[in-house]
Design a protein around this motif. Structure first.
Motif, PDB file in Angstrom:
ATOM      1  N   ASP A  39      -8.212 -17.082 -29.107  1.00  0.00           N
ATOM      2  CA  ASP A  39      -8.788 -16.054 -28.698  1.00  0.00           C
ATOM      3  C   ASP A  39      -8.956 -15.306 -29.651  1.00  0.00           C
ATOM      4  O   ASP A  39      -9.985 -13.866 -29.854  1.00  0.00           O
ATOM      5  N   ASP A  40      -8.817 -15.570 -31.210  1.00  0.00           N
ATOM      6  CA  ASP A  40      -9.110 -14.594 -32.448  1.00  0.00           C
ATOM      7  C   ASP A  40     -10.662 -14.496 -32.555  1.00  0.00           C
ATOM      8  O   ASP A  40     -11.045 -13.912 -33.424  1.00  0.00           O
ATOM      9  N   THR A  64      -6.717 -10.613 -25.660  1.00  0.00           N
ATOM     10  CA  THR A  64      -6.247 -12.524 -25.640  1.00  0.00           C
ATOM     11  C   THR A  64      -6.156 -12.760 -23.471  1.00  0.00           C
ATOM     12  O   THR A  64      -5.534 -13.397 -23.746  1.00  0.00           O
ATOM     13  N   ALA A 104     -12.140 -12.273 -29.986  1.00  0.00           N
ATOM     14  CA  ALA A 104     -12.146 -11.275 -30.590  1.00  0.00           C
ATOM     15  C   ALA A 104     -12.841 -10.894 -31.422  1.00  0.00           C
ATOM     16  O   ALA A 104     -13.125  -9.452 -31.819  1.00  0.00           O
ATOM     17  N   ARG A 134      -4.306 -18.895 -29.169  1.00  0.00           N
ATOM     18  CA  ARG A 134      -4.262 -17.890 -30.191  1.00  0.00           C
ATOM     19  C   ARG A 134      -6.060 -18.069 -30.495  1.00  0.00           C
ATOM     20  O   ARG A 134      -6.536 -17.010 -31.097  1.00  0.00           O
ATOM     21  N   GLN A 180      -4.778 -16.771 -23.875  1.00  0.00           N
ATOM     22  CA  GLN A 180      -3.161 -16.381 -24.036  1.00  0.00           C
ATOM     23  C   GLN A 180      -2.953 -15.698 -22.465  1.00  0.00           C
ATOM     24  O   GLN A 180      -1.143 -16.231 -21.890  1.00  0.00           O
ATOM     25  N   ASP A 181      -3.313 -14.368 -22.324  1.00  0.00           N
ATOM     26  CA  ASP A 181      -2.879 -14.375 -20.581  1.00  0.00           C
ATOM     27  C   ASP A 181      -2.993 -14.951 -19.321  1.00  0.00           C
ATOM     28  O   ASP A 181      -1.975 -14.715 -17.993  1.00  0.00           O
TER      29      ASP A 181
END
Length: 534
Positions: A509-510, A522, A513, A506, A525-526
């Motif tokens: 991803d953050d 994401t 993003a 995460r 995670q995907d």
């Protein structure tokens, strides 16, 4: 101002203030030059409380006994935080009582800095006369932002450095800031909720100020240097967003949310301070000659870990093939990109050599013949890759460089996280030190890719659209194109599954993003969900 409803125990805080941290400082040697530069900046910022008090005590803030009780204790705690950071500098060979050679915080010269720094106590006192008591809320809110920034910088340092005692110390210092932040956020929330004038003054204060507060009398380039070192890599980016969340939710300050506060932190500009010349001059092959790899003969790594290390080694060695693909795109025309790729290519090669040395002690041979054989097995798909990259680059044009930079940032953020997770899972001192050295070089790669991606994405809506489409549709964990799916699944399951692994994913991803136009992505995670790595 009625604040009796607050849950913060101010009396306990003033009674139990955190003093010297010297007894908690272990062996903090081994930090890299950039980390030491950041420690030097933080040391100077933490120790600059008198300059801040000079600004606010000439205003109605000095009459508020609750706030001044906090400030007395706050300045005491900040003094000892600065002392601890000075000790880290000393252990790293820097002079602990003066800024490091590369520090941006030197002798003050307000004439060249942010306009707020040119306002002395007399103008401030006159302005405060007209503003009145609501100004106290603005000061508390502004200090809450400053506290969040410094807490985020220390927390990011704690997460990314590979020196365990230094990481523990930085985390300890961040916790001191966290307690200070609880008071500041609760106090600001109560005061802002009670007064529209306070909310108006606070919005103006946050709009006009440069953060962190101690850098207000520095040039924009120097403030950008701090932002790049503190928040240019994955842990820094995610730590900053998390630390600013409570402040962004304060009454009357949520019109811009965390994004607006982030702009204040970065001085209204992105941290584009990556010095390619400095990077090239300091680029060296990874050195592990001082590490006792024979340690693994008595303490061999488990088969699952060796399998992951072999995957990592293959990926690092394959960098030259990734470079092949990129040289068919518009990226090859950019001088800074070319200079970076030259150094990056060599550093990644030596990462592969280091991992191969560990595998060799375990009887696993990774030599040039083995690498050639693995590349030949890739077949026609591999031969088509440069063709696909060339066509895509020709169709998209210069905006394709933004895709390249963003893709590289995602891969390097993932690589740092993978090395950190492996060190945590194995808890082997020799492996942890080696992986830490690799991760520190990868952090500089992240800084370059991120700085380039931010600028190019911010300058072109088309670049944002193309990059978002490419990442969302085609990104996969690095190594997916050269390794069988079961190997990718094994590595991702070992490093990124479970609560701690998913938390690390995460954070990556953050960070992705946070790039312009990439909000909500994401992709890591995907990918984990697609691999079944729970």
């Amino acid at each position: 101002m009625p604040t009796s409803g607050t849950a913060f125990d101010l009396a306990a805080y003033t009674r139990d203030a955190a003093g010297s941290h010297r007894d908690a400082i272990g062996d903090v040697r081994g930090l890299g030059p950039d980390d030491l530069d950041l420690v030097g900046m933080l040391r100077d910022l933490e120790g600059g409380t008198m300059a801040y008090l000079r600004r606010v005590l000439v205003t109605p803030t000095h009459k508020d006994a609750r706030v001044t009780a906090f400030l007395v204790t706050w300045s005491f705690e900040r003094f000892w935080i600065a002392d601890a950071l000075g000790a880290v500098l000393g252990a790293g060979g820097r002079e602990p009582d003066t800024p490091g050679a590369e520090s941006v915080v030197g002798a003050s010269d307000p004439r060249r800095g942010h306009r707020r720094a040119r306002r002395g106590p007399v103008p401030r006192a006159l302005g405060a006369f007209f503003a009145g008591p609501p100004l106290v809320a603005a000061h508390v809110a502004s200090l809450a932002v400053d506290d969040a920034v410094l807490c985020a910088a220390l927390a990011a340092l704690a997460e990314r450095v590979a020196v365990p005692d230094a990481a523990d110390l930085f985390a300890r210092l961040a916790r001191v800031h966290e307690r200070q932040g609880r008071f500041l956020v609760e106090e600001a929330s109560a005061r802002l909720a009670a007064s529209e004038a306070a909310r108006r003054l606070a919005r103006r204060e946050l709009r006009d100020e440069a953060y962190p507060l101690g850098l207000a009398d520095r040039t924009a380039a120097e403030r950008a240097r701090f932002a790049c070192l503190a928040f240019g890599a994955a842990p820094g980016s995610s730590a900053l967003v998390a630390a600013l969340a409570p402040v962004g939710a304060l009454p009357g300050l949520d019109d811009g949310g965390i994004d607006a506060l982030r702009e204040r932190v970065l001085g209204g500009r992105e941290p584009m301070a990556f010095d390619i010349d400095r990077y090239a001059a300091s680029s060296v092959r990874l050195d592990w000659d001082d590490l006792d790899l024979d340690h693994f003969r008595a303490h061999p790594l488990p088969p699952g870990t060796l399998r992951t290390l072999r995957y990592m080694a293959d990926v690092e060695y394959h960098t030259v093939c990734y470079t092949r693909d990129l040289l068919t795109t518009p990226s090859h025309r950019e001088p800074e990109v070319g200079a970076f790729m030259t150094m990056w290519n060599r550093e990644e090669f030596w990462h592969g050599e280091a991992l191969a040395a560990v595998l060799g002690v375990h009887g696993i041979t990774v030599d040039y013949d083995a690498l050639k054989a693995s590349r030949l097995k890739l077949g026609w798909r591999d031969r088509l890759d440069p063709v696909k990259q060339s066509v895509a680059g020709a169709l998209v044009g210069a905006d394709f460089i933004a895709v390249h930079m963003s893709w590289g940032a995602a891969n390097e953020w993932s690589a740092i996280t993978a090395y950190q997770r492996m060190a945590e899972l194995e808890d082997d001192p020799v492996l942890a030190e080696l992986l830490g050295r690799i991760a520190r070089q990868e952090a500089r790669h992240v800084a370059f890719y991120t700085s380039q991606a931010r600028t190019r994405l911010a300058a072109s809506r088309r670049a944002q659209v193309v990059t978002r489409f490419a990442l969302q549709r085609f990104w996969a964990p690095v190594g997916s194109s050269i390794q069988p799916r079961e190997e990718v699944r094994h590595v991702m399951a070992q490093l990124m599954s479970g609560e701690a692994g998913r938390r690390a994913a995460r954070k990556v991803d953050d960070s992705i993003a946070a790039l312009p136009g990439m909000d909500g992505l994401t992709i890591v995670q995907d990918a984990l969900n697609g691999l079944g790595a729970a």
